[in-house]
Design an enzyme around this catalytic site. Structure first.
Site, PDB file in Angstrom:
ATOM      1  N   ARG A 199       0.811   5.843  -1.925  1.00  0.00           N
ATOM      2  CA  ARG A 199       0.369   7.149  -1.401  1.00  0.00           C
ATOM      3  C   ARG A 199       0.118   7.037   0.099  1.00  0.00           C
ATOM      4  O   ARG A 199       0.212   5.965   0.680  1.00  0.00           O
ATOM      5  CB  ARG A 199      -0.906   7.599  -2.109  1.00  0.00           C
ATOM      6  CG  ARG A 199      -2.057   6.612  -1.998  1.00  0.00           C
ATOM      7  CD  ARG A 199      -3.240   7.055  -2.828  1.00  0.00           C
ATOM      8  NE  ARG A 199      -4.290   6.037  -2.838  1.00  0.00           N
ATOM      9  CZ  ARG A 199      -5.426   6.152  -3.514  1.00  0.00           C
ATOM     10  NH1 ARG A 199      -5.652   7.233  -4.233  1.00  0.00           N
ATOM     11  NH2 ARG A 199      -6.318   5.186  -3.486  1.00  0.00           N
ATOM     12  N   TYR A 225     -13.391  -3.342  10.488  1.00  0.00           N
ATOM     13  CA  TYR A 225     -12.053  -2.757  10.528  1.00  0.00           C
ATOM     14  C   TYR A 225     -11.385  -3.045  11.877  1.00  0.00           C
ATOM     15  O   TYR A 225     -10.213  -3.432  11.934  1.00  0.00           O
ATOM     16  CB  TYR A 225     -12.150  -1.250  10.290  1.00  0.00           C
ATOM     17  CG  TYR A 225     -10.815  -0.558  10.116  1.00  0.00           C
ATOM     18  CD1 TYR A 225     -10.080  -0.704   8.948  1.00  0.00           C
ATOM     19  CD2 TYR A 225     -10.301   0.262  11.126  1.00  0.00           C
ATOM     20  CE1 TYR A 225      -8.863  -0.072   8.780  1.00  0.00           C
ATOM     21  CE2 TYR A 225      -9.080   0.909  10.963  1.00  0.00           C
ATOM     22  CZ  TYR A 225      -8.371   0.737   9.790  1.00  0.00           C
ATOM     23  OH  TYR A 225      -7.166   1.369   9.635  1.00  0.00           O
ATOM     24  N   LYS A 235      -7.923  -5.214  12.498  1.00  0.00           N
ATOM     25  CA  LYS A 235      -6.741  -4.627  13.112  1.00  0.00           C
ATOM     26  C   LYS A 235      -6.411  -5.281  14.453  1.00  0.00           C
ATOM     27  O   LYS A 235      -5.232  -5.338  14.841  1.00  0.00           O
ATOM     28  CB  LYS A 235      -6.929  -3.116  13.270  1.00  0.00           C
ATOM     29  CG  LYS A 235      -7.000  -2.371  11.934  1.00  0.00           C
ATOM     30  CD  LYS A 235      -5.755  -2.608  11.079  1.00  0.00           C
ATOM     31  CE  LYS A 235      -5.730  -1.746   9.835  1.00  0.00           C
ATOM     32  NZ  LYS A 235      -4.496  -1.938   9.036  1.00  0.00           N
ATOM     33  N   GLY A 288       0.825  -1.204   0.000  1.00  0.00           N
ATOM     34  CA  GLY A 288       0.000   0.000   0.000  1.00  0.00           C
ATOM     35  C   GLY A 288       0.857   1.252   0.000  1.00  0.00           C
ATOM     36  O   GLY A 288       0.562   2.239   0.672  1.00  0.00           O
ATOM     37  N   ILE A 342      -4.976  10.071  11.979  1.00  0.00           N
ATOM     38  CA  ILE A 342      -3.867  10.551  11.147  1.00  0.00           C
ATOM     39  C   ILE A 342      -4.424  11.335   9.964  1.00  0.00           C
ATOM     40  O   ILE A 342      -5.352  10.874   9.282  1.00  0.00           O
ATOM     41  CB  ILE A 342      -2.997   9.376  10.642  1.00  0.00           C
ATOM     42  CG1 ILE A 342      -2.504   8.536  11.824  1.00  0.00           C
ATOM     43  CG2 ILE A 342      -1.837   9.911   9.806  1.00  0.00           C
ATOM     44  CD1 ILE A 342      -1.627   9.260  12.816  1.00  0.00           C
TER      45      ILE A 342
END
Length: 249
Positions: free
Chosen positions: A17, A157, A161, A14, A190
């Protein structure tokens, strides 16, 4: 702080970017050659490759869906052939499909688990023997604070994680005797293209929940990852470092 990664090859998933590209750039600035793995367009991948090469290191772009077991094996084998080996693996590739469980489809759940968790497993699986034979290496997995705390609307998600944390600790125990460290970072809020698209009101709600009262940057995450990849972190394994301004304290 600067590190010496000269002569080392880092695989970053990934990496075209966002956080992934910043991680790749930071490792490259410290001398590492970079294998960029991503499912992005060839144009975007080659642009990232060109930017990394400007830092004076070797870089290659590989189109790779990390959730595809066979494809990821094929790419790992190609990277080893092209670069002569792998010293660092950063599992950063991830997706979101945020919805409350009542609206969350099986496809939404499966796709996030397949990329975020199974993708991490696939990349570790295919580099595992290589690292064992080298008796050296660094693996850093990107988790999230919601993998530690949970979050409404992110059951898929959060599960993926949290799973990354479990994989990290388990593989760390398996590879510790071979000189390979395995750690994770858990970013909080972030500031990326994804979060920049949020309304000012939502951004304010996020920042007010952070003790430091500000969001982090991709560079904050990359700095933590670079440290974990360095010789200075040689005696750290099985750890999860939060990069969250105190959000999950």
């Amino acid at each position: 702080m600067s590190y010496d990664f000269k002569g080392k090859t880092a695989v970053v998933t990934g990496a075209s970017r966002g956080i992934g590209f910043t991680v790749a750039s930071t490792l490259a600035k410290n001398g590492a050659d970079i294998a960029i793995l991503d499912v992005c367009s060839e144009e975007l991948g080659l642009a990232a490759k060109a930017q990394i090469e400007e830092l004076g290191v070797k870089a290659e772009f590989y189109s790779c869906d990390v959730s595809d077991f066979e494809k990821s094996k094929e790419i790992v084998d190609r990277v080893i052939e092209d670069f002569g080996g792998i010293d660092i693996l950063v599992n950063n590739a991830g997706i979101v499909r945020d919805k409350l469980v009542i609206k969350l489809s099986e496809a939404d759940f499966d796709s996030v688990i397949n990329v975020n968790l199974k993708g991490t497993f696939n990349m570790i699986k295919h580099t595992y023997t290589h690292f064992m034979k080298k008796r050296a290496g660094r693996i850093v997995n990107v988790s999230s604070v919601v993998g530690l705390t949970g979050n409404a609307g992110q059951a898929n998600y959060s599960a993926s994680k949290a799973g990354v944390v479990g994989v990290t600790k388990s593989v760390a125990k398996e590879l510790a005797g071979r000189g390979v460290t395995v750690n994770a970072v858990a970013p909080g809020y972030i500031m990326t293209d994804m979060t920049n698209a949020l309304s000012d009101k939502v951004k304010e709600q996020f920042t007010q929940a952070i003790p430091m009262r500000k969001g982090g940057t991709p560079q904050d995450v990359a700095n933590a990852i670079a440290f974990l990849c360095s010789d200075e972190a040689a005696y750290i394994t099985g750890e999860v470092i939060r990069v969250d301004g105190g959000l999950a304290m």
